[in-house]
Design a protein around this motif. Structure first.
Motif, short mmCIF file in Angstrom:
data_model
loop_
_atom_site.label_atom_id
_atom_site.label_comp_id
_atom_site.label_asym_id
_atom_site.label_seq_id
_atom_site.Cartn_x
_atom_site.Cartn_y
_atom_site.Cartn_z
N SER A 1 1.93 11.53 -5.41
CA SER A 1 2.68 12.29 -6.42
C SER A 1 1.73 12.90 -7.44
O SER A 1 1.93 14.05 -7.88
N ILE A 2 0.69 12.15 -7.83
CA ILE A 2 -0.30 12.68 -8.78
C ILE A 2 -1.10 13.80 -8.13
O ILE A 2 -1.37 14.85 -8.75
N ARG A 3 -1.48 13.62 -6.88
CA ARG A 3 -2.27 14.64 -6.17
C ARG A 3 -1.52 15.96 -6.12
O ARG A 3 -2.07 17.04 -6.42
N ILE A 4 -0.26 15.91 -5.73
CA ILE A 4 0.54 17.12 -5.60
C ILE A 4 0.72 17.81 -6.96
O ILE A 4 0.62 19.04 -7.09
N LEU B 1 0.82 -1.21 0.00
CA LEU B 1 0.00 0.00 0.00
C LEU B 1 0.85 1.26 0.00
O LEU B 1 0.41 2.31 -0.49
N VAL B 2 2.06 1.18 0.54
CA VAL B 2 2.96 2.33 0.48
C VAL B 2 3.21 2.73 -0.97
O VAL B 2 3.20 3.93 -1.32
N ASP B 3 3.45 1.73 -1.83
CA ASP B 3 3.67 2.02 -3.26
C ASP B 3 2.44 2.70 -3.87
O ASP B 3 2.57 3.66 -4.64
N LEU B 4 1.26 2.19 -3.52
CA LEU B 4 0.03 2.76 -4.07
C LEU B 4 -0.15 4.21 -3.65
O LEU B 4 -0.42 5.09 -4.49
N ALA C 1 -2.72 -9.20 -4.23
CA ALA C 1 -2.63 -7.83 -3.71
C ALA C 1 -1.66 -7.00 -4.55
O ALA C 1 -1.93 -5.84 -4.87
N GLU C 2 -0.54 -7.61 -4.90
CA GLU C 2 0.44 -6.90 -5.72
C GLU C 2 -0.11 -6.59 -7.12
O GLU C 2 0.15 -5.53 -7.69
N ILE D 1 -3.30 -0.58 -10.94
CA ILE D 1 -3.64 0.83 -10.74
C ILE D 1 -2.48 1.75 -11.11
O ILE D 1 -2.65 2.76 -11.79
N THR D 2 -1.27 1.39 -10.64
CA THR D 2 -0.13 2.30 -10.80
C THR D 2 0.60 2.16 -12.11
O THR D 2 1.26 3.10 -12.56
N ARG D 3 0.50 0.98 -12.75
CA ARG D 3 1.26 0.76 -13.99
C ARG D 3 0.39 0.40 -15.18
O ARG D 3 0.90 0.18 -16.29
N GLY D 4 -0.90 0.28 -14.91
CA GLY D 4 -1.80 -0.06 -16.00
C GLY D 4 -1.76 -1.51 -16.39
O GLY D 4 -2.22 -1.90 -17.47
N ASN D 5 -1.20 -2.38 -15.51
CA ASN D 5 -1.14 -3.81 -15.81
C ASN D 5 -2.53 -4.42 -15.69
O ASN D 5 -3.33 -4.00 -14.85
#
Length: 427
Positions: free
Chosen positions: A350-353, A341-344, A405-406, A412-416
């Motif tokens: 980063s996107i929010r900022i 979840l830290v990665d998520l 989970a991974e 979500i983060t890489r579009g996989n």
């Protein structure tokens, strides 16, 4: 046992089941803080449990590293557990199933003390804190629901039972308790209920001996008078926390010269019960005539009798432990999703900022209140958007599907595509 635990935990230990008193003494770590500091360089967390009849080292880390560390420290003859086996052992330990006196309560306080030491030395992480507290909770529940500790005795009270068995009765006898720590208090509580002629209590700190003696109707004596009161006693139960022997052969021989009273038809025997770890009584004393020395090893018969009485309760406790182990594993696996979840959330932050800054750049004349509203709005949106994903990711980990989970996070983060198997992607 099949290991479906994702977090690496290990335990190395030695107890009365595998070793005699000399082996336990050789394995013990006299400077606990030094040991914790050295081990802390290798493990995320460590808990050291040392009692009169066991030494256990629990770590948040792998067993191979723990094994190498202990061998480098000159230790051997220990058992090594990893994964679910560690959790099972911890639950059994806290429930009193591994104790010499089945069902005894003292282990719960000893686990709490070990956890506090880990916290105070800065070597307790979230995983081990959860493990120890969960085990203590289970231990309390087992005792409440099975009554396995109904009429149970501690090592201290077992020593009193042994003395009573040896003498036939303790009525009108003189007993000296050496040491008023946790074990000494248990001994004192046990003998206070007997119809003794005299109870003597001595300790390195005289004031603490006075406090305990007052509570049980005994007489406090100074350590300088130790051998004088040994000569007056029928039974001596020694349980100090000293790192060396406190009752020595040469002084005892001298004290025994005046032991025979004028009206005695024969010399009275002296029973010494040493339940300290390390031992309080010099080994040579066992060779003195009229002196019978007993140690923790001699309390096994009390334990066997105790186990026979509590067999049905023990069976019920075993069932509770087996069921609780399943939820224990799930609880820890759930926390294993934290790193994922830290990665998520790092990605989302980063996107929010970035998008917040874009919006603020378009509002060049925005005041602090407006900027604060945009900041709060962006944070709430991220939290709301990923709340369901967080639940799903934790659920995967809890059910034993860390790979799933991974995949959620990668999707979500890489579009996989989480539906594509690894083997399919390689074709």
């Amino acid at each position: 046992m099949k290991n479906s635990l994702f977090i690496p935990v290990a335990c190395a230990g030695i107890s009365h089941r595998e070793a005699d008193i000399p082996a336990l003494e050789d394995f013990r770590f006299p400077d606990e803080k030094e040991f914790m500091d050295e081990a802390g360089e290798l493990f995320k967390g460590i808990v050291l449990l040392q009692t009169c009849n066991r030494i256990e080292i629990f770590v948040h880390g792998d067993g191979a590293t723990l094994d190498r560390f202990l061998k480098d420290k000159g230790r051997s003859g220990y058992r090594m557990l990893e994964g679910e086996d560690v959790l099972d052992h911890l639950l059994r330990l806290a429930s009193g199933m591994e104790s010499m006196i089945i069902g005894e309560d003292q282990i719960l306080g000893q686990l709490k003390t070990a956890l506090i030491l880990s916290q105070e030395t800065g070597h307790c992480d979230r995983v081990l804190d959860m493990c120890i507290n969960r085990a203590i909770h289970t231990g309390i529940e087992v005792r409440n629901r099975t009554k396995i500790n109904s009429g149970a005795v501690s090592i201290g009270s077992a020593a009193v039972t042994l003395a009573e068995d040896l003498l036939g009765t303790l009525e009108d006898r003189h007993i000296l308790v050496v040491g008023v720590g946790e074990m000494g208090k248990l001994v004192a509580q046990a003998i206070a209920a007997k119809n003794l002629k005299a109870i003597y209590v001595t300790n390195r700190t005289y004031e603490t001996a006075v406090d305990l003696a007052d509570k049980i109707g005994g007489k406090a004596v100074k350590m300088d008078d130790l051998y004088r009161y040994i000569s007056l006693s029928d039974v001596v139960i020694s349980c100090t926390g000293a790192p060396h022997a406190v009752i020595h052969a040469s002084e005892l021989r001298e004290a025994l010269e005046s032991r025979r009273w004028p009206l005695d038809e024969k010399e009275r025997p002296l029973i010494l019960i040493d339940i300290a770890q390390p031992r309080d009584v010099e080994e040579e004393i066992a060779n003195i005539d009229r002196v019978k020395v007993f140690t923790i090893d001699d309390l096994r018969s009390v334990s066997e009798k105790n186990m026979g009485i509590r067999k049905k309760q023990a069976e019920a406790a075993e069932k509770m432990i087996s069921l609780d182990l399943i939820s224990f594993v799930s609880m820890l696996n759930r926390t294993s999703a934290d790193d994922i979840l830290v990665d998520l959330y790092t990605w989302a932050e980063s996107i929010r900022i970035r998008e917040r800054d874009k919006a603020l750049s378009r509002l060049k004349d925005a005041d602090e209140k407006t900027r604060g509203v945009i900041e709060d709005l962006s944070k709430v949106l991220v939290k709301k958007m990923f709340s369901d994903a967080t639940i799903a990711i934790r659920g995967c980990a809890e059910s034993g599907d860390l790979e799933g989970a991974e995949k959620y996070v990668h999707a979500i983060t890489r579009g996989n595509n989480p539906c594509i198997r690894k083997d399919d992607s390689e074709d």
